[in-house]
Design a protein around this motif. Structure first.
Motif, PDB file in Angstrom:
ATOM      1  N   GLU A 201       0.836  -1.205   0.000  1.00  0.00           N
ATOM      2  CA  GLU A 201       0.000   0.000   0.000  1.00  0.00           C
ATOM      3  C   GLU A 201       0.871   1.256   0.000  1.00  0.00           C
ATOM      4  O   GLU A 201       0.554   2.246  -0.647  1.00  0.00           O
ATOM      5  N   LYS A 221      -3.641   1.344  -7.567  1.00  0.00           N
ATOM      6  CA  LYS A 221      -3.852   1.194  -6.117  1.00  0.00           C
ATOM      7  C   LYS A 221      -5.117   1.931  -5.667  1.00  0.00           C
ATOM      8  O   LYS A 221      -5.864   1.437  -4.819  1.00  0.00           O
ATOM      9  N   LEU A 225      -8.264   0.886  -3.075  1.00  0.00           N
ATOM     10  CA  LEU A 225      -8.518   1.577  -1.815  1.00  0.00           C
ATOM     11  C   LEU A 225      -9.872   2.301  -1.820  1.00  0.00           C
ATOM     12  O   LEU A 225     -10.350   2.714  -0.768  1.00  0.00           O
ATOM     13  N   ASP A 229     -10.067  -0.668   2.694  1.00  0.00           N
ATOM     14  CA  ASP A 229      -8.608  -0.828   2.760  1.00  0.00           C
ATOM     15  C   ASP A 229      -8.149  -1.968   1.852  1.00  0.00           C
ATOM     16  O   ASP A 229      -8.963  -2.738   1.329  1.00  0.00           O
ATOM     17  N   LEU A 230      -6.838  -2.062   1.688  1.00  0.00           N
ATOM     18  CA  LEU A 230      -6.268  -3.056   0.766  1.00  0.00           C
ATOM     19  C   LEU A 230      -6.527  -4.475   1.256  1.00  0.00           C
ATOM     20  O   LEU A 230      -6.762  -5.390   0.467  1.00  0.00           O
TER      21      LEU A 230
END
Lengths: 249, 270
Positions: A201, A221, A225, A229-230
């Motif tokens: 992240e 990414k 997100l 959250d990842l």
């Protein structure tokens, strides 16, 4: 048009005993990207990396490194890639300087430029006090630094890091993150696999998740997100239930 | 400080160019490994030869009559030398590749821009160098103690280089195949030592019973030993061209097998 740093199409890898490690995998990494490659143990991450670097032979499919076929023109393709593997594949009786120097020699660097590169990397990775020590005498963190320095000795355009911070302490991990960000800023394309989602992240711009030998989710990414959250995105993509995971713990 | 250097290290390599620096590094690296065990690599065969000279030259040899006009030690020493060369070649190449596989640092060569031929040459070069050093050391010891002589140095080098190449190739094949130390030593126990003992180290073919002589004629070790014996003391039991042809043929066959194994990635790539 600039060729992608890595272009994989329909990669399939079946091991001798019939295990299908990678199945119809396609992915592209843009030049200069910091690319996170995630997946559970046994998902096919290391096998994919081994196929890119020549440690494993693809059963079928095509891999190109900056537009060069990694199988047909493998010598040319390999000059562009530096690998920091998950396991320490080193002559443990060799000294730190020798390990980096020999790798430079393998990549065809002549003595003067090799010496300059080795000295620069020894300083850069703060290995000077350990330069004459055998690899087996080093701590886990120092070993990781040596492996990273070895991967960089020929100044590759693409750096592949297979779990580079596994087993290292928090301080060194943060040091390594700083090194990697610096490398990426200098223009190196980085392919990173890690089980530390925080690491991915923090460092990566593009993320790909592999499960059962296939890419199950891929994108910037920010997309991962956007919905939380990842970790949640990762667990959803790999089919693992968050409750199940916490229950198992 | 930037990780990049100022040099253009990513300059394209001509497709057919040879990675000379890489080859030199392979040899340099193996020399460094060998120098960790110089006693085992070089001193052991020289001491062994010295012991044979003492026993067959001074203790037993004086009680044995001449063989085809030669003193027994002069007759035996070329065979002893060849046995040492064969063992050194096999152990060097088999252990070299086995340990690289076992500790996985063979991957350093696999990810580098080497052709298969370069990898094979890199593996074999140090084997040949080690064997030539071993052989010349034994030759010097033998000459110093009056146990042997040299009648043809180029012929001597020819046999040492060729035989060490053959057993270097065999060592590579076994090193690629073996999955444990037991398997690595099996060929020495069951193949190399027995065949070298019946290959004419200690006796001429005519000293064998007639019905057993075919074993010597069919045994490649006989031609290796006979060849090096001719180069040292000028004595031969078989036509030179026959021994040289068999040996060159065997080396070519093994080179083809090793090249095939490398190009398939046998024992090397997953």
């Amino acid at each position: 048009m600039t060729a992608p740093a890595v272009s994989i199409s329909h990669l399939r890898k079946v091991y001798r005993r019939g295990t299908v490690a990678v199945d119809d995998l396609s992915m592209t990494i843009a030049p200069g990207d910091f690319f996170g490659f995630l997946g559970p143990n046994g998902a096919g991450k290391s096998t994919t990396i081994h196929c890119i670097t020549g440690i494993a032979r693809p059963t079928s499919g095509k891999i190109e490194i900056f537009g060069i076929d990694a199988v047909k023109d493998y010598r040319e393709a390999r000059r562009l890639v530096g690998l920091s593997p998950q396991e320490f594949n080193v002559d443990t009786f060799a000294k730190v300087t020798q390990i980096i120097d020999w790798m430079g020699g393998y990549f065809g660097l002549r003595a003067p430029e090799r010496k300059a590169r080795v000295e620069m990397l020894i300083d850069r990775f703060e290995l000077r006090p350990h330069a004459k020590k055998q690899f087996r005498e080093l701590s886990g963190g120092l070993k990781r630094r040596v492996i990273l320095a070895r991967a960089l000795v020929h100044d590759p355009k693409l750096l592949i890091l297979d779990e580079p911070t596994a087993g290292v302490d928090v301080e060194l991990r943060r040091d390594l993150w700083r090194y990697l960000q610096e490398l990426n800023r200098d223009g190196k394309t980085i392919l990173l696999t890690s089980h530390y989602l925080e690491e991915v992240e923090r460092l990566c711009r593009t993320i790909s998740i592999i499960n059962g030998g296939r890419i199950v989710r891929e994108g910037p990414k920010a997309e991962f997100l956007a919905s939380g959250d990842l970790e949640a995105a990762y667990l959803a993509a790999t089919g693992a239930e968050p409750d199940h995971i916490s229950g198992a713990a | 400080m930037r990780i990049h250097g100022d040099q253009d290290l990513g300059a394209p390599m001509a497709p057919m160019s040879i990675n000379w620096v890489g080859l030199g590094t392979m040899i340099r690296r193996e020399l460094s490994r060998l120098m960790r065990v110089p006693t085992q690599a070089f001193v052991a065969p020289w001491i062994s030869a010295l012991m044979f000279i003492f026993v067959f030259g001074f203790v037993v040899g004086s009680r044995i009559k001449l063989i085809e006009g030669q003193r027994y030690i002069s007759f035996v020493l070329p065979g002893i030398l060849m046995m040492n060369v064969v063992n050194a070649a096999f152990l060097q190449s088999s252990s070299q590749i086995y340990f690289q596989r076992f500790l996985r640092y063979i991957e350093e060569a696999l990810v580098a821009p080497f052709s298969y031929v370069e990898m094979i040459v890199g593996l074999l070069a140090m084997t040949v160098v080690r064997c030539v050093i071993t052989a010349i050391g034994i030759l010097i010891i033998g000459t110093a103690f009056g146990a042997t002589s040299i009648s043809g140095l180029p012929e001597f080098i020819f046999w040492i280089v060729l035989v060490s190449t053959i057993f270097g190739f065999l060592g590579v094949i076994v090193g690629l195949w073996a999955n444990n130390f037991e398997q690595l030593t099996m060929p020495v126990i069951f193949f190399i030592t027995p065949l070298s003992f019946v290959g004419g180290v200690f006796n001429t073919v005519h000293m064998l019973p007639e019905w057993l002589r075919w074993i010597a004629w069919a045994n490649p070790f006989f031609y290796f030993i006979n060849g090096v014996r001719h180069s040292m003391i000028g004595f031969t039991e078989a036509p030179e061209w026959l021994g040289a042809s068999i040996t060159v043929g065997l080396a070519t066959l093994l080179a083809a097998v090793v090249w095939q194994l490398f190009s398939r990635g046998y024992g090397l790539r997953e």
